[in-house]
Design an enzyme around this catalytic site. Structure first.
Site, PDB file in Angstrom:
ATOM      1  N   SER A 102      40.740  48.899  11.267  1.00 13.59           N
ATOM      2  CA  SER A 102      41.225  48.480  12.351  1.00 13.59           C
ATOM      3  C   SER A 102      40.986  49.275  13.323  1.00 13.59           C
ATOM      4  O   SER A 102      39.345  49.098  13.357  1.00 13.59           O
ATOM      5  CB  SER A 102      42.908  48.342  12.397  1.00 13.59           C
ATOM      6  N   ASP A 241      39.809  43.472  16.965  1.00 12.61           N
ATOM      7  CA  ASP A 241      39.961  44.389  17.362  1.00 12.61           C
ATOM      8  C   ASP A 241      38.941  44.603  16.174  1.00 12.61           C
ATOM      9  O   ASP A 241      37.441  43.048  15.961  1.00 12.61           O
ATOM     10  CB  ASP A 241      41.106  45.275  16.519  1.00 12.61           C
ATOM     11  N   ASP A 243      39.151  44.579  12.759  1.00 15.94           N
ATOM     12  CA  ASP A 243      38.546  44.153  11.441  1.00 15.94           C
ATOM     13  C   ASP A 243      39.417  42.915  11.818  1.00 15.94           C
ATOM     14  O   ASP A 243      39.483  42.194  10.614  1.00 15.94           O
ATOM     15  CB  ASP A 243      39.445  44.956  10.419  1.00 15.94           C
ATOM     16  N   ASP A 245      42.132  41.415  13.291  1.00 14.34           N
ATOM     17  CA  ASP A 245      43.972  40.939  12.186  1.00 14.34           C
ATOM     18  C   ASP A 245      44.262  41.299  14.330  1.00 14.34           C
ATOM     19  O   ASP A 245      45.625  41.033  14.616  1.00 14.34           O
ATOM     20  CB  ASP A 245      44.366  42.034  11.332  1.00 14.34           C
TER      21      ASP A 245
END
Length: 445
Positions: A102, A241, A243, A245
């Site tokens: 992440s 960010d 990834d 999400d």
């Protein structure tokens, strides 16, 4: 969660090369997950990743383990976490796996799973995988081995899905938007979504090299975005960010707009459009200003534990549709099954266009309380700082001083060896002093 050996609040995460993020462990994890998931029917798994250099190594290890258990893997290549959840659902795969840490630096990585319906795996399935990890790895017969394939149109499918969450009657043709993809998984997705909806897009953080993910770009560091918005005289900036999400936004004046403000805008717009079902869910970290602003609108508000999985649980418990963390995880259950930065940002931009208002003015109905967060690293095995008597005493003093005009929260991070100290109140100088006083007590514990 406390009895887990490997799974934390957001899957399994750590430094690459150190247990558990090693090729050997991840191969065994793939095998154990395969053994558990094979009991449920379909034998296909979707595997996506962000742009970290270690993703290549870990997806190969996962695929080997899954194949040994008799499951086939379909690779998406670099793809946002919510895209993997969506593709898992639409391909009716048994599960989706995302290789990502992440918002963490490139040298960390992690593995998280989605179930067949695009939600996080239930606790009991994670526990079954952990139990399987303790067994000796055995390979299925050669005729039963899983296969590997690539989903060539994964990006296009997800781009169309995202665009489908934006109202058909609206256009972004009058907006100039700076999009910051954190050199992460949205780099080939997000700019195209906004361009295809008509916006003039200036893309930054879209040159991943395997090592620069989240490095001075993206939702956890919006300074480059703020500077570019001002330099380009853009209408707004949007930062994801690594990834995809999480989303944090920046208004035309360069002010940061966080997950609490994004939740407020989306909830208020839902109320105006008659589409809000119930209330909104935040977390223990959500700003008091959000709670008060929603209360003034007559929108019920509930706090969940920190972590997007707990926001989702609270939404399901209440039967509500929208929730968020101030860090930028925004869950919109009428649109998708998990936190989706692109989809959330599209709803905010839709509110701007529909109301002919800029982002700064959309936020103006919510007064943010000063909130100071101090992270204190602790060493496991030295005792629990949260149970220390001096820490408790200092915390009680601060709570008494704040009264009902502020909040204090101490909690352990679910992903790192950190104690997070949060103090919130009306006076920033006082709040800062209180936060550091508690942090010093935690350090001395």
């Amino acid at each position: 969660m406390s009895n887990r050996k490997y799974f934390g609040t957001d899957g399994i995460r750590g430094r690459v090369g150190d247990a558990p993020i090693t090729p050997e462990f991840v191969l065994k994890l793939g095998w154990a997950a395969g053994k558990v998931l094979a009991r449920h029917g379909s034998r296909k798994i979707i595997i996506g990743k962000d742009t970290r250099i270690s993703g290549y190594m870990l997806e190969s290890a996962l695929e080997a383990g899954l194949s040994a258990a008799g499951l086939s893997a379909s690779f998406t290549g670099p793809m946002p976490t919510p895209a993997v959840a969506y593709l898992t659902r639409t391909f009716r795969a048994e599960a989706g796996i995302v290789i990502s840490a992440s918002h963490n630096p490139f040298y960390d990585n992690g593995i998280k799973f989605f179930s067949i319906d695009g939600t996080k795996l239930p606790d009991e399935v994670e526990e079954a995988i952990e139990a399987e990890m303790e067994k000796e790895l055995t390979c299925v017969d050669s005729s039963e081995l899983g296969k590997a394939s690539r989903i060539v149109d994964a990006a296009g499918r997800y781009i169309e899905f995202c665009k489908g969450t934006f109202p058909n009657e609206l256009s972004l043709s009058h907006l100039k938007i700076v999009v910051d993809c954190a050199n992460g998984a949205t780099y080939h997705i997000a700019p195209n979504v906004f361009r295809e909806l008509g916006a003039k897009v200036i893309a930054i953080g879209c040159e991943p090299d395997g090592l620069n993910i989240n490095e001075e770009v993206g939702a956890t560091d919006v300074r480059a975005l703020q500077a570019r918005v001002l330099a380009e005289k853009a209408d707004l900036g949007i930062a994801f960010d690594g990834d995809g999400d999480r989303v944090i936004m920046v208004d035309h004046e360069g002010n940061k707009v966080d997950g609490d403000q994004i939740l407020y805008i989306i909830a208020r717009e839902g109320l105006r459009q008659g589409q809000l079902r119930g209330g909104a869910v935040g977390t223990l970290m959500s700003n008091m200003g959000l709670e008060l602003a929603l209360k003034q609108l007559g929108i019920p508000f509930a706090r969940a534990k920190v972590g997007d999985r707990y926001v989702l649980e609270k939404l399901q418990e209440k039967g509500w549709r929208i929730g968020a963390e101030n860090s930028g995880h925004v869950i919109l259950l009428d649109k998708t099954t998990t936190g989706d930065g692109i989809v959330a940002s599209l709803q905010v931009v839709a509110a701007m266009v529909r109301n002919h208002m800029n982002l700064h003015d959309l936020c103006s109905g919510m007064k943010m309380f000063p909130q100071i967060l101090v992270n204190v690293r602790f060493t496991a095995g030295k005792g629990d700082p949260l149970e220390n008597e001096n820490v408790k005493a200092v915390m009680a003093e601060v709570e008494a001083a704040l009264g009902n005009r502020g909040r204090v929260l101490l909690r352990k991070s679910g992903t790192e060896p950190l104690i997070r100290v949060m103090v919130e109140g009306e006076e920033e100088a006082q709040v800062t002093e209180f936060a550091h006083r508690i942090a010093d007590a935690v350090k001395a514990a």
